[in-house]
Design an enzyme around this catalytic site. Sequence first.
Site, mmCIF file in Angstrom:
data_model
loop_
_atom_site.group_PDB
_atom_site.id
_atom_site.type_symbol
_atom_site.label_atom_id
_atom_site.label_comp_id
_atom_site.label_asym_id
_atom_site.label_seq_id
_atom_site.Cartn_x
_atom_site.Cartn_y
_atom_site.Cartn_z
ATOM 1 N N HIS A 1 0.801 -1.400 -0.007
ATOM 2 C CA HIS A 1 0.138 0.029 -0.020
ATOM 3 C C HIS A 1 0.927 1.191 -0.191
ATOM 4 C CE1 HIS A 1 -3.435 2.448 0.657
ATOM 5 N NE2 HIS A 1 -3.684 1.974 1.880
ATOM 6 N N HIS B 1 -2.694 -2.193 -9.582
ATOM 7 C CA HIS B 1 -3.680 -1.778 -8.826
ATOM 8 C C HIS B 1 -4.905 -2.676 -8.733
ATOM 9 C CE1 HIS B 1 -6.098 1.143 -6.790
ATOM 10 N NE2 HIS B 1 -4.953 1.762 -6.265
ATOM 11 N N ASP C 1 2.386 5.446 -6.611
ATOM 12 C CA ASP C 1 3.686 5.366 -5.995
ATOM 13 C C ASP C 1 4.945 5.358 -7.051
ATOM 14 O OD1 ASP C 1 2.657 5.426 -3.412
ATOM 15 O OD2 ASP C 1 1.917 3.367 -3.600
HETATM 16 N N1 CMC Z 1 4.778 -6.828 -10.549
HETATM 17 C C1 CMC Z 1 4.693 -7.981 -10.940
HETATM 18 N N2 CMC Z 1 3.577 -8.767 -11.260
HETATM 19 C C2 CMC Z 1 2.343 -7.989 -10.562
HETATM 20 C C3 CMC Z 1 2.493 -6.915 -9.880
HETATM 21 C C4 CMC Z 1 3.784 -6.090 -9.894
HETATM 22 N N3 CMC Z 1 3.742 -4.928 -9.455
HETATM 23 N N4 CMC Z 1 1.301 -6.536 -9.588
HETATM 24 C C5 CMC Z 1 0.609 -7.575 -9.821
HETATM 25 N N5 CMC Z 1 1.104 -8.576 -10.660
HETATM 26 C C6 CMC Z 1 0.599 -9.771 -11.172
HETATM 27 C C7 CMC Z 1 0.469 -10.843 -10.004
HETATM 28 O O1 CMC Z 1 1.567 -11.334 -9.871
HETATM 29 C C8 CMC Z 1 -0.787 -11.413 -10.676
HETATM 30 O O2 CMC Z 1 -0.552 -12.353 -11.796
HETATM 31 P P1 CMC Z 1 -0.960 -13.838 -11.773
HETATM 32 O O3 CMC Z 1 -2.465 -13.304 -12.425
HETATM 33 O O4 CMC Z 1 -0.225 -14.510 -12.932
HETATM 34 O O5 CMC Z 1 -0.878 -14.308 -10.540
HETATM 35 C C9 CMC Z 1 -1.673 -10.319 -11.419
HETATM 36 O O6 CMC Z 1 -0.588 -9.418 -11.739
HETATM 37 C C10 CMC Z 1 -2.816 -9.975 -10.451
HETATM 38 O O7 CMC Z 1 -2.077 -9.214 -9.364
HETATM 39 P P2 CMC Z 1 -2.751 -9.354 -7.680
HETATM 40 O O8 CMC Z 1 -1.708 -9.447 -6.809
HETATM 41 O O9 CMC Z 1 -3.933 -10.599 -7.871
HETATM 42 O O10 CMC Z 1 -3.382 -8.015 -7.797
HETATM 43 P P3 CMC Z 1 -4.166 -7.210 -6.523
HETATM 44 O O11 CMC Z 1 -5.392 -6.378 -7.034
HETATM 45 O O12 CMC Z 1 -4.219 -8.193 -5.385
HETATM 46 O O13 CMC Z 1 -2.770 -6.448 -5.812
HETATM 47 C C11 CMC Z 1 -1.389 -4.572 -5.935
HETATM 48 C C12 CMC Z 1 -2.564 -4.961 -6.046
HETATM 49 C C13 CMC Z 1 -1.266 -3.110 -5.937
HETATM 50 C C14 CMC Z 1 -1.039 -5.020 -4.427
HETATM 51 C C15 CMC Z 1 -0.225 -5.258 -6.637
HETATM 52 O O14 CMC Z 1 -0.339 -4.740 -7.905
HETATM 53 C C16 CMC Z 1 0.814 -5.110 -6.114
HETATM 54 O O15 CMC Z 1 1.658 -5.803 -5.432
HETATM 55 N N6 CMC Z 1 1.686 -3.972 -6.665
HETATM 56 C C17 CMC Z 1 3.235 -3.710 -6.203
HETATM 57 C C18 CMC Z 1 2.977 -2.828 -4.913
HETATM 58 C C19 CMC Z 1 2.361 -1.363 -5.276
HETATM 59 O O16 CMC Z 1 2.861 -0.606 -6.132
HETATM 60 N N7 CMC Z 1 1.638 -1.017 -4.397
HETATM 61 C C20 CMC Z 1 0.942 0.458 -4.411
HETATM 62 C C21 CMC Z 1 -0.275 0.438 -5.011
HETATM 63 S S1 CMC Z 1 -1.153 1.776 -5.432
HETATM 64 C C22 CMC Z 1 -1.013 2.792 -3.957
HETATM 65 C C23 CMC Z 1 -1.595 2.340 -2.769
HETATM 66 O O17 CMC Z 1 -2.406 1.659 -2.633
HETATM 67 O O18 CMC Z 1 -0.838 2.674 -1.749
#
Ligand code: CMC
Length: 423
Positions: A263, A302, A358
């Site tokens: 987050h 996201h 971010d």
């Molecule tokens: N790098 C590589 N792969 C990714 C990433 C990433 N940053 N984000 C998602 N994926 C992949 C994930 O592995 C999954 O792949 P598969 O379908 O093959 O299993 C797919 O994309 C869907 O991802 P998810 O983890 O199921 O998505 P989510 O909605 O649960 O998570 C998230 C969203 C923001 C936590 C995630 O995208 C992430 O970890 N991003 C990196 C951390 C980040 O930048 N966080 C800030 C978010 S925006 C501001 C805030 O909220 O503070």
Amino acid sequence: MADDSFTITDNRTGESVTVPVVDGTISAAALRELDRGLWFYDPAYLSTANCDSKITEIDGNEGILRYRGYPIEQLAEQSSFLEVAYLLIHGELPTEAEAAEWIHHITFHTYVHEDITRFIKGFRYDAHPMGTLVSTIAALSTFYPEAKDIDDPYTRLVQIIRLMAKMPTMAAFTYRNRMGLPYEYPVNHLTYTGNFLRMMWSVADPDYVPDPTLTRALDVLFILHADHEQNCSTTTMRTVGSSRADPYSAVAAATCGLYGPLHGGANEQVIRMLHEIGSFDNVAAYVERAKSGDVLLQGFGHRVYKNYDPRAKIIKETADAVFKVTGLNPLLDIAMKLEEVALSDSYFKDRRLYPNVDFYSGLIYEAMGFPLDMFTVLFAIGRTPGWLAHWVEMLGDPEQKIYRPRQKYTGPDQRDYVPIENR
Ligand code: CMC
């Protein structure tokens, strides 16, 4: 013509229930009519809307973000952080008189009790500022016991003003403590954000005035972070608030939610990642590691946006103005190359992973001189009005009760206690 409703049949009994689709949701209460003992299993709330809200609208497919109906682009260009805070909390933009009163009250509540300054000094020299901030916000509840009277609108407003006013002071003091610098107390003649920058950077200079371009840029960043509907920290705010805890305890809990690297902590991780990549030539290999699941591409992806995060676009524009004053952040080239490589790769395209808020914000913070571990503290200052707006909305919502989801119990059946000597 298609009927905007769902009919669900319980094949165990043959009974059906028809549930209208309203605003893209179906009511769980209506479905429960079929079986009062049936629960919806939805880990991490992927398909759950927990409340009605009038505060922030996101269209994740179109990349749209609006506060109380106003597009984020217009607010970032024309408004100020305190005006946006008023809008989020009160529902409308303030008139001139309302804005003057709001700014006056917040300006005159920026001081913290001297015991709070001593409390912050109690943390180790290398304490992460987010750890110190979380604890200090929680400690405020002990200074204002009347804050427990959450049903009284006046008491609520006083705590909202105090929290808005004291967040930058506490944030700056966590930094000064970490650096071994004396605290720089707030002054009343600067803007909210200007005052914060002065409390951060002024050393032995009573006439210190922060650079206006940097002040405006940080104000815009606060606007962009001010709310984002039911994200992890806001859901925490609502959850803790739903037990009718005082707002200091709830904001402290929300700040804990923000601290995590998935987050608000992601802004810090982005810069660490860019340093680790180190050069333009290593970008492609790093993207391959992200695709293999070895690392996360920090600042990408996201839960709601399946398009470019509109905040990231504005931050990119803001960065140009900042770098004219501070000089270019050398990591910018690596970040832009990373974006280019990722956005042309089918792994990221298929999963609709784009840069989020971010991805570029840390580059600006770093160019402005903020140490990495202050980045999420900056996010917390910006998000405070959003948390408070959701808290007020939740308290006034007759449908809301204490947040209490169910679980599927998958542990052992009943078994008899075995004395330790027999195990
Ligand atoms: N790098 C590589 N792969 C990714 C990433 C990433 N940053 N984000 C998602 N994926 C992949 C994930 O592995 C999954 O792949 P598969 O379908 O093959 O299993 C797919 O994309 C869907 O991802 P998810 O983890 O199921 O998505 P989510 O909605 O649960 O998570 C998230 C969203 C923001 C936590 C995630 O995208 C992430 O970890 N991003 C990196 C951390 C980040 O930048 N966080 C800030 C978010 S925006 C501001 C805030 O909220 O503070």
